[in-house]
Design an enzyme around this catalytic site. Structure first.
Site, PDB file in Angstrom:
ATOM      1  N   GLY A   1       0.782  -1.237   0.000  1.00  8.12           N
ATOM      2  CA  GLY A   1       0.000   0.000   0.000  1.00  8.12           C
ATOM      3  C   GLY A   1       0.813   1.287   0.000  1.00  8.12           C
ATOM      4  O   GLY A   1       0.352   2.304   0.501  1.00  8.12           O
ATOM      5  N   SER A   2       2.006   1.258  -0.617  1.00  7.34           N
ATOM      6  CA  SER A   2       2.782   2.508  -0.622  1.00  7.34           C
ATOM      7  C   SER A   2       2.130   3.564  -1.518  1.00  7.34           C
ATOM      8  O   SER A   2       2.207   4.760  -1.220  1.00  7.34           O
ATOM      9  CB  SER A   2       4.240   2.257  -1.029  1.00  7.34           C
ATOM     10  OG  SER A   2       4.345   1.963  -2.396  1.00  7.34           O
TER      11      SER A   2
ATOM     12  N   GLU B   1       5.988   6.647  -9.219  1.00  7.14           N
ATOM     13  CA  GLU B   1       4.566   6.266  -9.056  1.00  7.14           C
ATOM     14  C   GLU B   1       3.925   7.129  -7.980  1.00  7.14           C
ATOM     15  O   GLU B   1       2.798   7.603  -8.125  1.00  7.14           O
ATOM     16  CB  GLU B   1       4.438   4.790  -8.645  1.00  7.14           C
ATOM     17  CG  GLU B   1       4.834   3.805  -9.719  1.00  7.14           C
ATOM     18  CD  GLU B   1       4.620   2.364  -9.271  1.00  7.14           C
ATOM     19  OE1 GLU B   1       3.628   2.082  -8.577  1.00  7.14           O
ATOM     20  OE2 GLU B   1       5.460   1.501  -9.598  1.00  7.14           O
TER      21      GLU B   1
ATOM     22  N   HIS C   1       0.547   1.273 -13.188  1.00  8.83           N
ATOM     23  CA  HIS C   1       1.326   0.123 -13.646  1.00  8.83           C
ATOM     24  C   HIS C   1       2.796   0.541 -13.781  1.00  8.83           C
ATOM     25  O   HIS C   1       3.078   1.607 -14.323  1.00  8.83           O
ATOM     26  CB  HIS C   1       0.774  -0.362 -15.001  1.00  8.83           C
ATOM     27  CG  HIS C   1       1.487  -1.555 -15.512  1.00  8.83           C
ATOM     28  ND1 HIS C   1       1.248  -2.824 -15.015  1.00  8.83           N
ATOM     29  CD2 HIS C   1       2.461  -1.690 -16.445  1.00  8.83           C
ATOM     30  CE1 HIS C   1       2.047  -3.684 -15.640  1.00  8.83           C
ATOM     31  NE2 HIS C   1       2.788  -3.014 -16.510  1.00  8.83           N
TER      32      HIS C   1
ATOM     33  N   ARG D   1     -15.789 -14.833 -10.138  1.00  6.90           N
ATOM     34  CA  ARG D   1     -15.064 -13.555 -10.297  1.00  6.90           C
ATOM     35  C   ARG D   1     -16.036 -12.395 -10.462  1.00  6.90           C
ATOM     36  O   ARG D   1     -15.859 -11.327  -9.898  1.00  6.90           O
ATOM     37  CB  ARG D   1     -14.096 -13.630 -11.478  1.00  6.90           C
ATOM     38  CG  ARG D   1     -12.899 -14.545 -11.159  1.00  6.90           C
ATOM     39  CD  ARG D   1     -11.894 -14.603 -12.289  1.00  6.90           C
ATOM     40  NE  ARG D   1     -11.507 -13.285 -12.735  1.00  6.90           N
ATOM     41  CZ  ARG D   1     -11.602 -12.863 -13.987  1.00  6.90           C
ATOM     42  NH1 ARG D   1     -12.070 -13.670 -14.932  1.00  6.90           N
ATOM     43  NH2 ARG D   1     -11.228 -11.650 -14.317  1.00  6.90           N
TER      44      ARG D   1
END
Ligand code: GRF
Length: 214
Positions: A13-14, A179, A114, A70
Site C-alpha cells: 500500500g505505498s 509512481e 502500472h 469472479r
C-alpha cells in the site's frame, strides 16, 4: 466538492499512502471513503486504519460456489464501494483482474497504476520484463481500467531511465518513487473534472476548460 475515492489494494500500500499524504497536504481534492482488499493481511489495510480510514476485507473464497465467482466477487465489491459513497476507484497494487461487472458500476471511473510505460510490458513483473528485454527507458503509467489487462486509455506517464547497474530491485525502487508522484497528480485531474475521453485518448483539460460543477 472533494472526489469520493475508494482504493483497492492487495499488498503493502505505498501508493495508497502517497495518495493519503497528497490529500493531507491539500494537493489532491479527494476523500478516501474506504480501502478494500482481497487479502486479509495486506499491510496497506493497517496503514489505512492508522489514519482512521475505514477498511474492508472481501474474501474471494466466499464466492467460490457462485456460477461465476469472479463476477460475483466484483458485484459484491462494487456494492460495498457504493455503500461508502465512492465515486471513483483507484487500484493500487490490487492483484485481481477486474471484470466487466465492476467496470459497469464505475464506468471510466476506475484508475490503475502500472510500473512500465504501457503498452510496453503489461502484466506481472513489468520491471523485470523491461530489464530482461534490454529496454533503456521504462517508467510508470496511470490508466483507466477496461476489460483488457493494462490496456485502458492512458492518463499520465513518467519515464525512468534504465542504467547499466540496475537490478529488478533498484529499477523498481526508482519507478516506485515516480509512481508516488504520478498517481496523486492523476487523481487530482479527475478531482478537478479535467479528464475527457476522445476515442481511446484521454484529453487533459486546462483549469479554465475544466467541466467542474457541470
Ligand atoms: C506498484 O508497483 C504498482 O505499480 C503495481 O503494484 C505495486 C503496488 O505497490 N500495480 P504498493 O502496494 O502501492 O506499494
Amino acid at each position: 466538492m472533494a472526489l469520493a475515492l475508494g482504493v483497492l489494494i492487495s499488498g503493502r500500500g505505498s501508493n495508497l499512502v502517497a495518495i493519503l499524504d497528497a490529500i493531507e497536504l491539500g494537493k489532491v481534492d479527494a476523500i478516501v471513503k474506504v480501502v478494500a482488499s482481497n487479502k486479509a493481511n495486506a499491510a496497506g489495510l493497517q496503514r489505512a486504519k492508522e489514519r482512521g480510514i475505514p477498511t474492508e476485507y472481501l474474501d474471494p473464497k466466499s464466492f467460490a460456489q457462485e456460477p461465476n465467482p469472479r463476477e460475483a466477487y466484483d458485484v459484491a465489491m462494487g456494492v460495498l464501494l457504493q455503500k461508502y459513497g465512492v465515486e471513483c476507484v483507484a487500484l493500487a497494487g490490487y492483484m485481481r483482474i477486474v471484470t466487466p461487472a465492476l467496470i459497469r458500476m464505475f464506468p471510466w471511473k476506475i484508475f490503475n497504476i502500472h510500473p512500465s510505460l504501457l503498452p510496453a510490458f503489461p502484466g506481472l513483473d513489468a520491471q523485470r520484463q523491461a530489464l530482461e528485454w534490454g529496454a533503456k527507458v521504462s517508467g510508470c503509467t496511470v490508466h483507466l481500467v477496461t476489460e483488457g489487462v493494462d490496456e485502458g486509455p492512458i492518463i499520465m506517464q513518467t519515464a525512468v531511465p534504465i542504467i547499466e547497474e540496475d537490478t529488478v530491485e533498484s529499477l523498481s525502487a526508482r519507478i516506485l518513487e515516480q509512481e508516488h508522484r504520478l498517481y496523486p497528480q492523476a487523481i487530482q485531474l479527475m478531482a478537478q473534472r479535467r479528464l475527457t475521453l476522445e476515442g481511446r485518448r484521454v484529453r487533459i483539460l486546462s483549469q479554465k476548460e475544466s467541466i467542474q460543477g457541470k
